[in-house]
Motif scaffolding. Structure first.
Motif, PDB file in Angstrom:
ATOM      1  N   THR A  80       0.829  -1.203   0.000  1.00  0.00           N
ATOM      2  CA  THR A  80       0.000   0.000   0.000  1.00  0.00           C
ATOM      3  C   THR A  80       0.865   1.254   0.000  1.00  0.00           C
ATOM      4  O   THR A  80       2.028   1.236   0.408  1.00  0.00           O
ATOM      5  CB  THR A  80      -0.909   0.030   1.231  1.00  0.00           C
ATOM      6  N   GLY A  81       0.279   2.353  -0.431  1.00  0.00           N
ATOM      7  CA  GLY A  81       1.000   3.609  -0.406  1.00  0.00           C
ATOM      8  C   GLY A  81       1.385   4.018   1.000  1.00  0.00           C
ATOM      9  O   GLY A  81       2.470   4.567   1.227  1.00  0.00           O
ATOM     10  N   THR A  82       0.502   3.741   1.959  1.00  0.00           N
ATOM     11  CA  THR A  82       0.794   4.073   3.349  1.00  0.00           C
ATOM     12  C   THR A  82       1.996   3.290   3.853  1.00  0.00           C
ATOM     13  O   THR A  82       2.907   3.848   4.474  1.00  0.00           O
ATOM     14  CB  THR A  82      -0.424   3.775   4.243  1.00  0.00           C
ATOM     15  N   ASP A  83       2.007   1.978   3.595  1.00  0.00           N
ATOM     16  CA  ASP A  83       3.119   1.143   4.038  1.00  0.00           C
ATOM     17  C   ASP A  83       4.411   1.558   3.348  1.00  0.00           C
ATOM     18  O   ASP A  83       5.479   1.587   3.972  1.00  0.00           O
ATOM     19  CB  ASP A  83       2.804  -0.325   3.761  1.00  0.00           C
ATOM     20  N   ARG A 138       6.612  17.720  -6.670  1.00  0.00           N
ATOM     21  CA  ARG A 138       5.169  17.714  -6.430  1.00  0.00           C
ATOM     22  C   ARG A 138       4.629  16.281  -6.362  1.00  0.00           C
ATOM     23  O   ARG A 138       3.731  15.920  -7.120  1.00  0.00           O
ATOM     24  CB  ARG A 138       4.454  18.472  -7.551  1.00  0.00           C
ATOM     25  N   PRO A 139       5.143  15.438  -5.480  1.00  0.00           N
ATOM     26  CA  PRO A 139       4.664  14.054  -5.452  1.00  0.00           C
ATOM     27  C   PRO A 139       3.208  13.952  -4.988  1.00  0.00           C
ATOM     28  O   PRO A 139       2.768  14.703  -4.116  1.00  0.00           O
ATOM     29  CB  PRO A 139       5.613  13.372  -4.462  1.00  0.00           C
ATOM     30  N   GLU A 140       2.486  13.000  -5.593  1.00  0.00           N
ATOM     31  CA  GLU A 140       1.106  12.724  -5.224  1.00  0.00           C
ATOM     32  C   GLU A 140       0.955  11.339  -4.604  1.00  0.00           C
ATOM     33  O   GLU A 140      -0.157  10.932  -4.264  1.00  0.00           O
ATOM     34  CB  GLU A 140       0.208  12.793  -6.469  1.00  0.00           C
ATOM     35  N   ASP A 141       2.035  10.615  -4.466  1.00  0.00           N
ATOM     36  CA  ASP A 141       1.991   9.217  -4.053  1.00  0.00           C
ATOM     37  C   ASP A 141       2.904   8.976  -2.860  1.00  0.00           C
ATOM     38  O   ASP A 141       3.775   9.797  -2.549  1.00  0.00           O
ATOM     39  CB  ASP A 141       2.444   8.323  -5.212  1.00  0.00           C
ATOM     40  N   ALA A 145       6.589  10.801  -2.199  1.00  0.00           N
ATOM     41  CA  ALA A 145       6.578  11.605  -0.981  1.00  0.00           C
ATOM     42  C   ALA A 145       7.617  11.110   0.019  1.00  0.00           C
ATOM     43  O   ALA A 145       8.245  11.904   0.726  1.00  0.00           O
ATOM     44  CB  ALA A 145       5.189  11.586  -0.348  1.00  0.00           C
ATOM     45  N   SER A 146       7.833   9.783   0.078  1.00  0.00           N
ATOM     46  CA  SER A 146       8.832   9.242   1.011  1.00  0.00           C
ATOM     47  C   SER A 146      10.232   9.698   0.628  1.00  0.00           C
ATOM     48  O   SER A 146      11.080   9.940   1.503  1.00  0.00           O
ATOM     49  CB  SER A 146       8.762   7.713   1.054  1.00  0.00           C
TER      50      SER A 146
END
Length: 296
Positions: A80-83, A138-141, A145-146
Protein backbone atom coordinates in the motif's frame (compact mmCIF):
# COMPACT_ATOMS: atom_id res chain seq x y z
CA UNK A 1 37.04 1.98 4.58
CA UNK A 2 34.47 0.49 6.90
CA UNK A 3 31.22 0.62 4.94
CA UNK A 4 27.66 -0.32 5.70
CA UNK A 5 25.30 -1.14 2.84
CA UNK A 6 21.59 -1.31 3.67
CA UNK A 7 19.22 -3.18 1.40
CA UNK A 8 22.25 -5.37 0.71
CA UNK A 9 20.38 -8.29 -0.85
CA UNK A 10 18.19 -6.07 -3.03
CA UNK A 11 18.77 -5.01 -6.62
CA UNK A 12 21.16 -2.05 -6.55
CA UNK A 13 22.28 -2.73 -2.98
CA UNK A 14 23.63 -6.17 -3.80
CA UNK A 15 25.60 -4.85 -6.79
CA UNK A 16 27.04 -2.06 -4.64
CA UNK A 17 28.02 -4.41 -1.82
CA UNK A 18 29.84 -6.81 -4.13
CA UNK A 19 31.62 -3.94 -5.90
CA UNK A 20 32.92 -2.25 -2.76
CA UNK A 21 33.86 -5.54 -1.15
CA UNK A 22 35.84 -6.44 -4.29
CA UNK A 23 37.85 -3.23 -3.87
CA UNK A 24 39.03 -4.38 -0.46
CA UNK A 25 36.74 -2.29 1.74
CA UNK A 26 35.32 -3.94 4.84
CA UNK A 27 31.59 -4.07 4.18
CA UNK A 28 28.66 -4.98 6.41
CA UNK A 29 25.47 -5.69 4.52
CA UNK A 30 22.16 -5.17 6.31
CA UNK A 31 18.81 -6.49 5.13
CA UNK A 32 15.77 -8.25 6.52
CA UNK A 33 17.33 -11.62 5.72
CA UNK A 34 20.89 -12.87 5.29
CA UNK A 35 21.98 -14.46 2.00
CA UNK A 36 23.25 -18.02 1.85
CA UNK A 37 26.92 -16.99 1.73
CA UNK A 38 29.25 -14.05 2.37
CA UNK A 39 31.62 -12.70 -0.30
CA UNK A 40 35.19 -11.81 0.62
CA UNK A 41 35.51 -8.69 2.80
CA UNK A 42 31.78 -8.65 3.57
CA UNK A 43 29.52 -9.92 6.32
CA UNK A 44 25.77 -9.76 6.60
CA UNK A 45 23.44 -8.89 9.41
CA UNK A 46 19.68 -9.44 9.47
CA UNK A 47 17.93 -6.37 10.89
CA UNK A 48 14.67 -4.47 10.49
CA UNK A 49 15.67 -0.87 9.95
CA UNK A 50 12.19 0.40 10.74
CA UNK A 51 12.98 -0.57 14.34
CA UNK A 52 15.14 2.11 15.95
CA UNK A 53 16.97 -0.21 18.31
CA UNK A 54 17.91 -2.67 15.58
CA UNK A 55 18.97 0.08 13.18
CA UNK A 56 21.10 1.93 15.71
CA UNK A 57 22.76 -1.21 17.07
CA UNK A 58 23.50 -2.55 13.59
CA UNK A 59 25.15 0.68 12.48
CA UNK A 60 26.72 2.17 15.60
CA UNK A 61 28.41 -1.07 16.66
CA UNK A 62 30.36 -1.12 13.36
CA UNK A 63 31.69 2.46 13.61
CA UNK A 64 31.41 3.00 9.85
CA UNK A 65 33.22 5.58 7.77
CA UNK A 66 30.22 5.78 5.47
CA UNK A 67 26.74 4.33 5.08
CA UNK A 68 25.31 3.45 1.66
CA UNK A 69 21.55 3.37 2.14
CA UNK A 70 19.61 1.37 -0.47
CA UNK A 71 16.98 -0.20 1.79
CA UNK A 72 13.28 0.45 1.36
CA UNK A 73 10.28 -0.32 -0.80
CA UNK A 74 11.41 0.61 -4.33
CA UNK A 75 8.17 1.61 -6.05
CA UNK A 76 4.44 2.04 -5.79
CA UNK A 77 2.25 -1.03 -6.31
CA UNK A 78 4.30 -3.48 -4.23
CA UNK A 79 2.38 -2.77 -1.04
CA UNK A 80 0.00 0.00 0.00
CA UNK A 81 1.00 3.61 -0.41
CA UNK A 82 0.79 4.07 3.35
CA UNK A 83 3.12 1.14 4.04
CA UNK A 84 5.50 2.34 1.33
CA UNK A 85 5.69 5.83 2.83
CA UNK A 86 6.01 4.74 6.45
CA UNK A 87 8.57 2.01 5.75
CA UNK A 88 10.80 4.25 3.67
CA UNK A 89 10.62 7.30 5.90
CA UNK A 90 11.02 5.41 9.17
CA UNK A 91 13.97 3.32 8.00
CA UNK A 92 15.66 6.34 6.45
CA UNK A 93 15.21 8.38 9.62
CA UNK A 94 16.77 5.64 11.75
CA UNK A 95 19.66 5.06 9.33
CA UNK A 96 20.46 8.77 9.01
CA UNK A 97 20.29 9.27 12.77
CA UNK A 98 22.65 6.36 13.41
CA UNK A 99 25.04 7.46 10.66
CA UNK A 100 25.10 11.00 12.05
CA UNK A 101 25.82 9.78 15.57
CA UNK A 102 28.64 7.63 14.16
CA UNK A 103 30.07 10.59 12.24
CA UNK A 104 29.61 8.67 8.99
CA UNK A 105 28.88 10.27 5.63
CA UNK A 106 25.88 8.92 3.73
CA UNK A 107 25.13 8.17 0.09
CA UNK A 108 21.58 6.99 -0.47
CA UNK A 109 19.12 6.30 -3.25
CA UNK A 110 16.42 8.89 -3.49
CA UNK A 111 14.43 8.91 -6.75
CA UNK A 112 13.27 10.98 -9.68
CA UNK A 113 9.78 10.13 -8.39
CA UNK A 114 9.94 13.03 -5.94
CA UNK A 115 9.16 15.37 -8.85
CA UNK A 116 5.71 13.79 -8.87
CA UNK A 117 5.36 12.68 -12.48
CA UNK A 118 6.19 8.93 -12.35
CA UNK A 119 3.33 7.77 -10.10
CA UNK A 120 0.85 10.60 -10.63
CA UNK A 121 -2.77 9.59 -11.25
CA UNK A 122 -2.54 11.61 -14.46
CA UNK A 123 1.06 11.92 -15.74
CA UNK A 124 1.91 15.56 -16.36
CA UNK A 125 4.61 17.48 -18.14
CA UNK A 126 7.56 18.99 -16.28
CA UNK A 127 8.03 22.74 -16.14
CA UNK A 128 10.98 22.45 -18.53
CA UNK A 129 13.15 19.92 -20.33
CA UNK A 130 15.63 18.56 -19.60
CA UNK A 131 14.69 18.24 -15.93
CA UNK A 132 17.46 19.17 -13.51
CA UNK A 133 17.80 18.78 -9.75
CA UNK A 134 16.20 22.19 -9.11
CA UNK A 135 12.88 21.27 -10.72
CA UNK A 136 9.84 21.72 -8.42
CA UNK A 137 8.88 18.61 -6.47
CA UNK A 138 5.17 17.71 -6.43
CA UNK A 139 4.66 14.05 -5.45
CA UNK A 140 1.11 12.72 -5.22
CA UNK A 141 1.99 9.22 -4.05
CA UNK A 142 3.49 7.52 -1.03
CA UNK A 143 6.73 6.52 -2.75
CA UNK A 144 7.62 9.92 -4.21
CA UNK A 145 6.58 11.60 -0.98
CA UNK A 146 8.83 9.24 1.01
CA UNK A 147 11.81 10.29 -1.09
CA UNK A 148 10.96 13.97 -0.73
CA UNK A 149 10.79 13.57 3.05
CA UNK A 150 14.00 11.50 2.94
CA UNK A 151 15.87 14.39 1.35
CA UNK A 152 14.55 16.73 4.04
CA UNK A 153 15.85 14.24 6.60
CA UNK A 154 19.20 14.30 4.77
CA UNK A 155 19.38 18.07 5.14
CA UNK A 156 18.39 17.81 8.79
CA UNK A 157 21.10 15.20 9.42
CA UNK A 158 23.73 17.45 7.87
CA UNK A 159 22.69 20.37 10.05
CA UNK A 160 22.60 18.30 13.23
CA UNK A 161 25.68 16.13 12.85
CA UNK A 162 27.94 17.93 10.35
CA UNK A 163 28.28 14.91 8.06
CA UNK A 164 27.69 14.92 4.30
CA UNK A 165 24.74 13.28 2.56
CA UNK A 166 24.49 12.66 -1.19
CA UNK A 167 21.00 11.92 -2.48
CA UNK A 168 21.22 9.95 -5.73
CA UNK A 169 18.08 10.25 -7.86
CA UNK A 170 18.10 7.32 -10.28
CA UNK A 171 15.48 6.60 -12.88
CA UNK A 172 14.19 3.08 -13.63
CA UNK A 173 17.13 0.79 -12.77
CA UNK A 174 17.95 -1.90 -15.35
CA UNK A 175 20.20 -4.96 -15.10
CA UNK A 176 22.55 -6.15 -17.86
CA UNK A 177 21.11 -9.03 -19.84
CA UNK A 178 17.57 -8.42 -18.60
CA UNK A 179 16.57 -4.91 -19.59
CA UNK A 180 12.83 -4.88 -18.92
CA UNK A 181 12.59 -1.36 -20.29
CA UNK A 182 13.34 -2.44 -23.84
CA UNK A 183 10.39 -4.84 -23.84
CA UNK A 184 8.30 -1.75 -24.57
CA UNK A 185 10.18 -0.84 -27.74
CA UNK A 186 8.57 -3.21 -30.23
CA UNK A 187 5.05 -2.57 -29.00
CA UNK A 188 5.41 1.19 -28.57
CA UNK A 189 3.04 3.32 -30.63
CA UNK A 190 3.05 7.04 -29.82
CA UNK A 191 -0.52 7.32 -31.08
CA UNK A 192 -1.86 4.96 -28.40
CA UNK A 193 0.83 4.96 -25.70
CA UNK A 194 0.07 6.17 -22.19
CA UNK A 195 2.19 8.93 -20.73
CA UNK A 196 5.38 7.86 -18.99
CA UNK A 197 6.03 9.77 -15.81
CA UNK A 198 9.79 9.34 -16.18
CA UNK A 199 9.62 10.10 -19.91
CA UNK A 200 11.12 6.74 -20.91
CA UNK A 201 14.35 7.24 -18.97
CA UNK A 202 16.37 4.49 -17.30
CA UNK A 203 19.77 3.77 -15.79
CA UNK A 204 22.01 0.71 -15.71
CA UNK A 205 22.67 -0.65 -12.21
CA UNK A 206 26.42 -0.44 -12.87
CA UNK A 207 26.07 3.30 -13.43
CA UNK A 208 24.17 3.57 -10.14
CA UNK A 209 27.10 1.88 -8.41
CA UNK A 210 29.61 4.13 -10.14
CA UNK A 211 27.81 7.35 -9.16
CA UNK A 212 27.58 6.11 -5.56
CA UNK A 213 31.33 5.51 -5.67
CA UNK A 214 31.93 8.96 -7.17
CA UNK A 215 29.82 10.59 -4.45
CA UNK A 216 31.61 8.60 -1.77
CA UNK A 217 34.99 9.81 -3.02
CA UNK A 218 33.92 13.43 -3.57
CA UNK A 219 34.37 16.25 -1.09
CA UNK A 220 30.67 17.02 -0.65
CA UNK A 221 29.83 19.85 1.71
CA UNK A 222 26.43 19.32 3.30
CA UNK A 223 23.55 17.76 1.36
CA UNK A 224 23.57 17.52 -2.42
CA UNK A 225 21.26 15.70 -4.86
CA UNK A 226 22.39 14.17 -8.15
CA UNK A 227 20.54 12.64 -11.07
CA UNK A 228 21.57 9.17 -12.27
CA UNK A 229 20.16 8.39 -15.71
CA UNK A 230 21.42 6.89 -18.94
CA UNK A 231 22.28 9.42 -21.61
CA UNK A 232 19.47 8.24 -23.89
CA UNK A 233 15.87 7.05 -23.63
CA UNK A 234 15.06 3.37 -24.07
CA UNK A 235 12.71 3.76 -27.06
CA UNK A 236 15.33 4.60 -29.70
CA UNK A 237 13.21 7.58 -30.76
CA UNK A 238 13.67 11.36 -30.47
CA UNK A 239 12.69 12.20 -26.90
CA UNK A 240 10.94 15.52 -27.56
CA UNK A 241 8.96 14.04 -30.46
CA UNK A 242 7.74 11.15 -28.33
CA UNK A 243 6.75 13.38 -25.43
CA UNK A 244 4.87 15.75 -27.72
CA UNK A 245 3.10 12.89 -29.50
CA UNK A 246 2.00 11.14 -26.29
CA UNK A 247 1.27 14.17 -24.10
CA UNK A 248 0.03 16.42 -26.89
CA UNK A 249 2.37 19.22 -25.92
CA UNK A 250 5.84 20.21 -24.75
CA UNK A 251 6.97 22.63 -22.06
CA UNK A 252 7.70 26.10 -23.42
CA UNK A 253 11.31 25.62 -22.38
CA UNK A 254 12.53 22.47 -24.13
CA UNK A 255 16.12 21.89 -25.14
CA UNK A 256 16.47 18.22 -26.06
CA UNK A 257 18.37 16.77 -28.98
CA UNK A 258 17.66 13.37 -30.50
CA UNK A 259 17.09 10.58 -28.04
CA UNK A 260 18.86 12.26 -25.10
CA UNK A 261 17.36 11.69 -21.67
CA UNK A 262 14.63 13.98 -20.38
CA UNK A 263 16.74 14.31 -17.21
CA UNK A 264 19.99 16.26 -17.07
CA UNK A 265 23.02 14.71 -15.39
CA UNK A 266 25.15 17.82 -15.87
CA UNK A 267 25.44 18.43 -12.12
CA UNK A 268 26.91 14.98 -11.48
CA UNK A 269 29.30 15.45 -14.38
CA UNK A 270 30.45 18.85 -13.12
CA UNK A 271 30.68 18.09 -9.40
CA UNK A 272 31.43 14.36 -9.27
CA UNK A 273 33.15 13.77 -12.60
CA UNK A 274 30.52 11.10 -13.30
CA UNK A 275 28.92 10.14 -16.59
CA UNK A 276 26.71 7.15 -17.44
CA UNK A 277 28.74 4.51 -19.24
CA UNK A 278 26.02 2.09 -20.29
CA UNK A 279 23.21 2.12 -22.84
CA UNK A 280 20.43 -0.34 -23.60
CA UNK A 281 21.99 -0.86 -27.02
CA UNK A 282 24.73 -3.04 -25.58
CA UNK A 283 23.48 -3.86 -22.12
CA UNK A 284 20.09 -5.44 -22.88
CA UNK A 285 21.80 -8.64 -24.02
CA UNK A 286 25.16 -8.23 -22.28
CA UNK A 287 26.26 -11.42 -20.49
CA UNK A 288 27.21 -9.96 -17.10
CA UNK A 289 26.87 -12.03 -13.96
CA UNK A 290 25.08 -10.47 -11.03
CA UNK A 291 26.28 -10.67 -7.41
CA UNK A 292 27.54 -14.20 -6.79
CA UNK A 293 26.60 -14.31 -3.11
CA UNK A 294 22.90 -14.22 -4.01
CA UNK A 295 23.32 -17.59 -5.75
CA UNK A 296 25.30 -19.18 -2.95
Amino acid sequence: MQLIVTGATGGAGSWALEHFASLGHNVVGIDLERPASDPDNATFLAADLTEQGQAWEAILARDPDAVLHFAGIPAMGITTGTDTFLTNVTSTYHVFEAAGRAGADVVWTSSESLYGMPFAAEPFLPDYLPIDESHPQRPEDGYGASKLVGEELAAKTVRQYDVSVASIRPSWIQYPGEYRATDEQAAFDPETAEGSGNFWSYVDVRDVVSIVEAALEADIDGHEAYHAMAADNYLDRPTADVIESVFGDLPDACDLEGDESAFSTAKARAELGWEPAHSWREAETEPVEGPEFLDG
